[in-house]
Design an enzyme around this catalytic site. Structure first.
Site, mmCIF file in Angstrom:
data_model
loop_
_atom_site.group_PDB
_atom_site.id
_atom_site.type_symbol
_atom_site.label_atom_id
_atom_site.label_comp_id
_atom_site.label_asym_id
_atom_site.label_seq_id
_atom_site.Cartn_x
_atom_site.Cartn_y
_atom_site.Cartn_z
ATOM 1 N N LYS A 77 10.725 -2.717 -1.649
ATOM 2 C CA LYS A 77 9.562 -2.378 -2.463
ATOM 3 C C LYS A 77 8.771 -1.271 -1.785
ATOM 4 O O LYS A 77 8.538 -1.311 -0.582
ATOM 5 C CB LYS A 77 8.703 -3.628 -2.638
ATOM 6 C CG LYS A 77 7.386 -3.403 -3.334
ATOM 7 C CD LYS A 77 6.716 -4.694 -3.746
ATOM 8 C CE LYS A 77 6.058 -5.402 -2.616
ATOM 9 N NZ LYS A 77 5.109 -6.455 -3.081
ATOM 10 N N SER A 101 14.473 8.942 -15.582
ATOM 11 C CA SER A 101 14.528 8.455 -14.211
ATOM 12 C C SER A 101 13.195 8.577 -13.496
ATOM 13 O O SER A 101 12.186 8.945 -14.078
ATOM 14 C CB SER A 101 15.613 9.161 -13.397
ATOM 15 O OG SER A 101 15.276 10.528 -13.227
ATOM 16 N N TYR A 109 16.163 4.568 -13.109
ATOM 17 C CA TYR A 109 17.002 4.761 -11.926
ATOM 18 C C TYR A 109 16.407 5.868 -11.063
ATOM 19 O O TYR A 109 15.643 6.705 -11.527
ATOM 20 C CB TYR A 109 18.448 5.084 -12.314
ATOM 21 C CG TYR A 109 18.597 6.360 -13.103
ATOM 22 C CD1 TYR A 109 18.852 7.569 -12.457
ATOM 23 C CD2 TYR A 109 18.464 6.373 -14.482
ATOM 24 C CE1 TYR A 109 18.982 8.752 -13.178
ATOM 25 C CE2 TYR A 109 18.588 7.535 -15.202
ATOM 26 C CZ TYR A 109 18.844 8.723 -14.548
ATOM 27 O OH TYR A 109 18.958 9.882 -15.257
#
Length: 115
Positions: free
Chosen positions: A9, A25, A58
């Site tokens: 994270k 993305s 992504y």
């Protein structure tokens, strides 16, 4: 049994750009990617602390040392430049492995890794 757990994270980074005209993305500074163990093409969840939006996309590699956090394509409509986001990656692993796995949680300052 396989379960999905937190892998890494980036906690509370600032959105530096939102590019609606890119095909999709999130662009992330390569230094931040390395610190969190993220790779290009990896699926991530992005949580916007300012407006509560949550989305999946992504990763694409951003310029190293730039501090870049850029939401591209449709995701650009979900954030504003300056918003604080959390970028989360998950991994599938065996239940027993997951019990002892330690995720990488990174707390950048001004989108930079402080050593």
């Amino acid at each position: 049994m396989m379960i999905e757990v937190l892998k890494s994270k980036l906690h509370c980074v600032k959105v530096t750009e939102a590019n609606l005209n890119y095909m999709g993305s999130i662009t992330i500074d390569e230094d931040l990617m390395d610190a969190a163990g993220l790779i290009a093409g990896e699926k991530v969840q992005v949580v916007d602390n300012n407006n509560g939006e949550r989305l999946e996309t992504y990763v694409i590699k951003g310029e190293r040392g730039s501090g870049c956090i850029c939401l591209n394509g449709a995701a650009a409509r979900k954030v504003q430049v300056g918003d604080t986001v959390i970028i989360i990656s998950y991994a599938l692993m065996d239940f027993e492995e997951a019990r002892t796995f330690s995720p990488k949680v990174i707390f950048p300052e001004n989108n930079k890794i402080i050593h």
